[in-house]
Scaffold this active site. Sequence first.
Site: not given
Length: 346
Positions: A204, A232, A236, A274, A276, A317, A319
């Site tokens: 997300g 992802c 965290q 992906n 940050g 990821h 997947e």
Amino acid sequence: MSGEIVFNTGMVGYTETLTDPSYRGQILCFTYPSIGNYGVPSQQELDDFGLPKFFESERIQTRGLIVNNLSNVSSHWCCEKTLDQWLFEEKIPGVCDVDTRELTKKIRSNGVMNARIVMDKSENQDDESFDYDSYNFMPEVSISKPTYYGKELSPKIVLIDTGTKYSIIRNLLRLGFQVVRLPWDSSIDQVMAHNPAGVVLSNGPGDPIVCKETIETASKLIERSIPTLGICLGNQILALAGGAKTHKLKFGHRGQNKSCRDLFSEHTLITSQNHGYGIESESLDKTDFEIWFKNIDDQTVEGLKHLEKPIIAVQFHPEASPGPDDCLYVFDKFKDLVKAHKIVTP
């Protein structure tokens, strides 16, 4: 249109990338010079599980797109429209003929920053104060009520949706699970009401600190030793729930060729990424988590394992979509944890 400007180093996979909810609130710059040459496939074409075959959500998630060369001639056997037509239909602004590699060098030097695509100087300036770091994207990317996938008699996995990609659901179904997709702020009682065999915390957008309700639920999952997989943002969130800290990366990891080392097998894998934000490595010392994966380039934390409980997480990821499928085995490891640890309901 304003947003946080970021870059992605992928050469292909723009349909999956643009529909990845992790890009919510961002203006995306592709470093590869030519984008759009194979067009956009039909959103009506479904896979064996009834999910859109070539997309990761129901719409484009980025706030804007920046490319060097936009190909207006597209050729592919499943092409239905051009990239330009798709952006126009979904009212997403884009800019082409930009030196995207020079722009990327600026982002790498100065870090991610807010940016704005101005189509008309007289347009509304209301979103100028948009602050990506403090914004809660969850109401925009999560669902509002439970959604069910797969066969009813299969073992049930609860997927806490903080902006999930369809491919996460697809891989859980591939393993023979039934999936119950729940809103991001679901409580532990709401999760356990479905009698899950395990729980997945999805990917997300945004700062994980904003997801306070999800962190609280994750802490209860750890406390109850529920078999759990974080992906992802979910990685965290589990780290925060376990007592670790997170921080914002200078320009993040976004692409399909990010090298990570599995510290247990000593294998190096090529991953799709992906994100940050990352986990502060030193903050894990006082937790019950150990590092599972590390990034080859900057040594950042790319995965965790709980020392005693059936809980694992990865920052990349597994997947893919788009990207290599080197790490699909992460889902198989999660399945093994689910099989080995039966949840005892009170």
